[in-house]
Design a protein around this motif. Structure first.
Motif, short mmCIF file in Angstrom:
data_model
loop_
_atom_site.label_atom_id
_atom_site.label_comp_id
_atom_site.label_asym_id
_atom_site.label_seq_id
_atom_site.Cartn_x
_atom_site.Cartn_y
_atom_site.Cartn_z
N VAL A 238 0.79 -1.66 0.19
CA VAL A 238 -0.12 0.44 -0.03
C VAL A 238 0.71 0.87 -0.28
CG1 VAL A 238 -2.88 -0.71 0.65
CG2 VAL A 238 0.07 -0.16 2.82
N LEU A 239 -0.06 2.30 -0.84
CA LEU A 239 0.71 3.74 0.07
C LEU A 239 0.74 4.79 1.37
CD1 LEU A 239 0.17 4.51 -4.15
CD2 LEU A 239 2.37 4.08 -2.77
N SER B 79 0.93 6.90 3.16
CA SER B 79 1.08 8.55 2.76
C SER B 79 -0.65 8.19 2.09
CB SER B 79 2.12 8.97 2.94
OG SER B 79 2.50 8.82 1.24
N GLU B 80 -1.10 7.81 1.87
CA GLU B 80 -1.89 8.90 0.29
C GLU B 80 -3.60 7.32 0.54
OE1 GLU B 80 -1.93 10.41 -2.65
OE2 GLU B 80 0.70 10.04 -3.01
N PHE C 118 -6.96 7.16 -3.71
CA PHE C 118 -6.04 6.40 -3.98
C PHE C 118 -5.58 5.06 -4.55
CE2 PHE C 118 -1.69 7.36 -5.37
CZ PHE C 118 -2.02 7.54 -6.75
N ALA D 262 -5.04 2.89 -7.98
CA ALA D 262 -3.59 3.32 -7.81
C ALA D 262 -3.41 2.07 -9.31
CB ALA D 262 -2.87 2.43 -6.65
N CYS E 207 -5.60 1.18 -11.89
CA CYS E 207 -5.73 0.95 -12.77
C CYS E 207 -7.05 2.81 -12.89
CB CYS E 207 -7.25 -0.01 -12.63
SG CYS E 207 -8.39 0.56 -11.28
N LEU E 208 -5.56 3.37 -12.79
CA LEU E 208 -6.34 4.77 -12.67
C LEU E 208 -6.75 5.08 -13.86
CD1 LEU E 208 -6.42 7.49 -10.92
CD2 LEU E 208 -4.07 7.95 -10.98
N LYS F 190 -7.57 -3.18 -4.52
CA LYS F 190 -7.11 -2.09 -5.78
C LYS F 190 -6.81 -2.94 -6.79
CE LYS F 190 -2.45 -2.13 -5.18
NZ LYS F 190 -1.08 -1.79 -4.34
N LYS G 27 -3.94 11.98 -13.81
CA LYS G 27 -3.26 10.27 -12.89
C LYS G 27 -1.98 10.42 -13.08
CE LYS G 27 -3.18 8.51 -17.71
NZ LYS G 27 -3.42 6.98 -18.68
N ARG H 236 -0.27 11.88 -9.75
CA ARG H 236 -0.60 11.44 -8.56
C ARG H 236 0.08 10.13 -9.13
NH1 ARG H 236 -2.25 14.34 -5.52
NH2 ARG H 236 -2.30 12.58 -3.89
N TYR H 237 0.59 9.73 -10.00
CA TYR H 237 1.05 8.57 -10.23
C TYR H 237 2.93 8.93 -9.53
CZ TYR H 237 -1.25 5.53 -12.99
OH TYR H 237 -2.26 4.51 -13.46
N ALA I 212 2.48 8.75 -5.88
CA ALA I 212 2.63 7.76 -4.93
C ALA I 212 4.34 7.18 -5.22
CB ALA I 212 2.04 7.05 -6.47
N GLY J 82 6.62 8.44 -2.51
CA GLY J 82 5.36 7.96 -0.85
C GLY J 82 6.36 6.81 -1.49
N ASN J 83 6.08 5.87 -2.23
CA ASN J 83 6.92 4.64 -1.70
C ASN J 83 7.56 3.65 -3.11
OD1 ASN J 83 7.64 1.85 -1.07
ND2 ASN J 83 5.68 1.64 -0.08
N ALA K 3 6.18 -0.14 -3.58
CA ALA K 3 4.85 -0.65 -3.88
C ALA K 3 3.49 0.19 -5.21
CB ALA K 3 4.00 0.28 -2.56
N SER L 188 2.30 -2.27 -8.28
CA SER L 188 0.77 -1.68 -8.21
C SER L 188 0.89 -1.18 -9.97
CB SER L 188 0.20 -0.39 -7.67
OG SER L 188 0.03 -0.46 -6.64
N ILE M 229 3.12 0.32 -11.20
CA ILE M 229 2.58 2.33 -11.93
C ILE M 229 4.79 2.16 -12.73
CG2 ILE M 229 3.65 4.39 -11.81
CD1 ILE M 229 1.77 4.51 -9.26
N LYS N 142 4.61 16.59 1.30
CA LYS N 142 5.24 16.25 0.15
C LYS N 142 5.06 17.84 -0.86
CE LYS N 142 0.23 14.38 -1.28
NZ LYS N 142 0.02 13.29 -1.24
#
Lengths: 509, 328
Positions: free
Chosen positions: A350-351, A353-354, A358, A362, A364-365, A416, B198, B201-202, B205, B208-209, B212, B216, B218, B276
């Motif tokens: 998981v993220l 901090s989000e 989100f 994440a 399939c945004l 997710k 998007k 946001r990516y 993301a 942040g990590n 992860a 996911s 990305i 951030k």
């Protein structure tokens, strides 16, 4: 030579909600190699940490030569000559310093006093001296970062015996070693016991090794000591496995009957670049839950990550419905509609901090975007849907994931991928660190996923879970698949037999 | 218990809004001390003009830092871009718009080198961009022949430039209100890009990590590249404003903006509890620096002591912003 004994009397440790050790009476004496055995979570490492002084909250007594000693600090244990070498050798070594400095590290930190200058000649001579006692040959001026894992372990053992050492605890020392490296380690252990009259306490999952090297063993289960025995030529791995498991399996989760379709995912001769996965072939049918069993370090996680493109594949093919998937990165895998629920939830899943919102979108945004602009209404709708259908307990979909409990975070990770609507779901230890209630819900969820005609891979070192949720199971050992078992026709003993490296066919008792 | 919670949330509030509070506080103090001289529309324009360049470079840094990247070479690259801007306008006589497009494209192309070192050679951002600082400086001066590019001077090869001097249009870029409008446009663009697409946001993301985010699905390398290219555009814009403001592409003309712009991003990180790098926070950070500079000068602090006072206030804002950080 005089024998020294080290033991515990009535030692217990309680973590919130779990009894990690209960009333353990344990004793060893110098001049022996003693094995401590047990399944994952049996309390082996916890007990060793008590002896090493890094578990200060124990109740009961630790006895040194029959006298009660207080081992509330690692230093206290070290003063009595109790040294421990942990499994993660890199945690204790400083890769950018030389072998000599690493071997003499305790001396450099503790015994320098008011001396300001390092006497390099002396340090190197002393380090060489210690390595000679181990009868091994490593260049002491070399940087530790350049050593192999086995050599690093030797450096740590050298550090341990450099100061007073009566009891040397090795926590799963052979897990990452090759056969020849293991032989070398055994030679060093036997050499030490013979020449220095110390005791080696050996934690290992590899039972045939234990039989080969140890004089006696202790079996632990659920924080208790089940058995103390001497190893004789008659001792078999099978009887030890039976003691390790006991006869009571309680946890049982309902397995739903699903119509299983044809082969969908086929993996052939898959190998990982670093050798943690070695020539693995298996298949998963639609609607089927396939287990990957094996002990910690057997290569289950690595297999999952190699499939998903997160680790580098060195050989092999992955096919889905007969079509070859060219997966180089996780983002390729997602394009082929694969999903991975990784082992380290907070670090990889998981993220934190989000927001929940989100995280649930994440993977399939793109689905919720118009011309790259996120339609926040749509992501919120998606998030609310999964929060409701998965029963994620959160005050709002805009809550940061770091504030959720472990089980709920795991549901977010699963959600997710459900949102991304995948074909292949890979679960790597999904129940790690979640409570029993959440566990049952996650199992239910996985059953649902299989029911929707998807392929599910379930990797776990908890054999009871493998037995209760899967249709078929592959057992891994040392990066290889040792056996393919029909879950309905197998038992925990059989899985364990192959998981500890058994090559001959299993015979039920 | 309740009181403790309340105390905690008050502390939290102070930390989240430390930069804004510092900004408002310094405006009030300077207004009390200087009155109309400080608190007037004319001076506000002064401050906005002064902060515009720092803000544009800080926005570039914000986009780089959103996915946890870092760029030490942004401002040396900008100096180089400024040479290109000035020379294509003066030496080759290109129309203003064409010069601007050439500059932006050039900056993006040169940024490919940065991306090559970071993404292909896998050098840590900090080290890769440190070495590129020197590359930019050297190559830039090779292009100009070792000097500045300004009106009335011959070209590098000793010829007569096509244009004799700057035009009004060129000089307007660096003047109020245009530079302020450009700044606001950059902030608005970065804000929308980072928060509402998007791609943004990516990037967050990844910041942040990264593991992860990668697991996911990305494509982290591609998005680091996207961030780099957007950064390059902002660097080019910043370079053009500097060039116009100075009426010349001076040697190392942009280099000094690096530290203030990074400071603005760090101060702005915690604004509103964002935790951030974010566009609005960055602008507030830059505003704080500019207000201090302006106010302190008016109060009579001599210019050579100014950096010390400025630095101290920034450090204070950072202390408050990072006070909540847990120790490892």
């Amino acid at each position: 030579m005089d024998k020294i004994t080290l033991g515990t009397k009535n030692v217990s440790i309680e973590f919130p909600g779990v009894k990690a050790l209960s009333n353990v009476d344990f004793e060893i004496e110098t001049g022996k190699i003693h094995a401590v055995l047990g399944a994952n979570g049996a309390g082996k490492s916890t007990l060793m940490k008590v002896l090493a002084g890094s578990n200060p909250d124990y109740t009961g007594d630790v006895l040194y030569n029959g006298k009660v000693v207080e081992l509330r600090k690692p230093v206290a244990a070290k003063e009595l000559g109790i040294q421990i070498v942990y499994q993660e050798v890199d945690m204790a070594l400083i890769p950018s310093l030389s072998v000599a400095e690493n071997v003499m590290f305790n001396h450099l930190v503790m015994n320098m006093g008011h001396k300001q200058f390092v006497d390099w000649g002396q340090i190197q001579r002393d380090a060489k001296e210690v390595l000679k006692r181990l009868n091994i040959d490593i260049d002491v001026s070399q940087l530790v970062g350049n050593l192999s894992l086995a050599q690093k372990q030797m450096v740590l053992i050298a550090r341990a015996i450099q100061s007073t050492c009566n009891f040397l605890i090795l926590d799963e020392p052979t897990a990452p070693l090759s056969d020849t490296e293991t032989e070398e380690l055994f030679r060093v252990c036997q050499h030490l016991v013979a020449t220095e009259n110390l005791a080696v306490i050996f934690i290992s999952h590899r039972l045939h090794e234990v039989l080969q090297i140890c004089n006696s063993y202790t079996v632990m289960r659920n924080g208790e000591i089940v058995d103390n025995s001497l190893i004789t030529p008659e001792t078999t791995t099978k009887e030890i496995v039976e003691k390790m498991l006991g006869r009571s399996f309680e946890e049982n989760f309902p397995k739903e009957i699903v119509d299983i379709g044809g082969k969908a995912l086929e993996v052939e001769h898959l190998s990982e670049a670093e050798g943690n996965v070695n020539d693995v072939s298996f298949y998963v049918r639609r609607g089927e839950i396939v287990g990957i069993a094996g002990l910690v370090g057997a290569g289950k996680s690595e297999l999952c990550k190699t499939l998903f493109g997160a680790l580098k594949k060195s050989a092999g093919t992955i096919k889905f419905d007969g079509k070859e998937l060219k997966i180089k990165t996780p983002s390729d895998a997602v394009k082929y509609r694969m999903a991975l629920v990784p082992e380290e939830r907070r670090k990889e899943g998981v993220l934190v901090s989000e927001t929940v919102d989100f995280n649930l979108s994440a993977a399939c945004l793109g689905k919720f975007c118009k011309m790259s602009f996120i339609n926040k209404g749509k992501t919120a709708e998606n998030a609310s849907h999964f929060v409701k259908s998965l029963g994620i307990k959160t005050p709002s979909i805009y809550q940061l994931v770091r504030n959720l409990s472990g089980g709920n975070q795991q549901k977010v990770v699963v959600g997710k991928w459900l949102a991304a609507d995948c074909d292949v779901y890979i679960f790597d230890e999904p129940t790690k660190g979640v409570d029993v209630g959440a566990k049952a819900e996650i199992f239910k969820l996985i059953n649902e996923i299989a029911k929707d005609n998807n392929c599910v891979i379930y990797a776990s070192c908890e054999n009871s879970e493998i037995l209760s949720i899967t249709d078929r199971t592959y057992v891994m050992f040392d990066g290889k698949i040792m056996a393919e078992l029909e879950t309905a026709k197998t038992c925990e003993d059989e899985i364990m037999h192959y998981a500890v490296g058994g090559t001959e066919a299993y015979v039920a008792s | 218990m309740n009181q403790l919670l309340k105390k905690k949330s008050v502390g939290r509030f102070l930390m989240d809004w430390a930069a804004v509070i510092a900004l408002v506080f310094s405006i009030i103090v300077f207004t009390i001390m200087q009155g109309q001289a400080f608190f007037s529309a004319a001076n506000a324009t002064n401050i906005l003009r002064a902060m515009s360049i720092t803000t544009i470079f800080a926005i570039a840094a914000t986009v780089t830092m959103a996915p946890d990247g870092f760029d030490m070479s942004a401002c040396t690259l900008a100096s180089f871009s400024a040479y290109i801007f000035a020379s294509s306008f003066l030496w080759f006589g290109m129309p203003l718009l064409v010069s601007a497009i050439v500059t932006i494209l050039f900056t993006m192309v040169l940024y490919l080198l940065t991306m090559f070192l970071i993404l292909v050679c896998k050098i840590p951002d900090m080290l890769a961009t440190c070495s590129l600082m020197f590359v930019h400086q050297g190559l830039g001066l090779w292009w100009t022949g070792g000097g500045a590019v300004s009106s009335g001077m011959p070209t590098r090869w000793g010829g007569q430039p096509v244009r004799a001097g700057w035009t009004e249009g060129f000089l307007n870029i660096g003047r109020a209100p245009w530079c302020i409008i450009i700044m606001l446009a950059c902030v608005a663009f970065a804000f929308i890009f980072l928060n509402y697409t998007k791609h943004g946001r990516y990037l967050y993301a990844m910041g942040g990590n990264r593991v992860a985010a990668k697991l996911s699905g990305i494509n982290v390398k591609r998005y680091r590249f996207v961030a780099g290219m957007v950064t390059a555009v902002f660097i080019a814009i910043g370079a053009m404003v500097v060039c116009s403001r100075n009426s010349a592409a001076q040697i190392t003309g942009c280099d000094n903006y690096l530290m203030p712009s990074l400071a603005a991003v760090f101060v702005g990180r915690s604004v509103g509890g964002a935790e951030k790098p974010n566009a609005i926070g960055t602008m507030i950070g830059a505003a704080l620096v500019a207000v201090l500079e302006n106010g302190l000068t008016q109060v009579g602090v001599v210019y050579y002591v100014l950096p010390a006072v400025k630095g101290a206030v920034l450090a204070l804002a950072l202390v408050v912003a990072y006070a909540s950080k847990k120790e490892d």
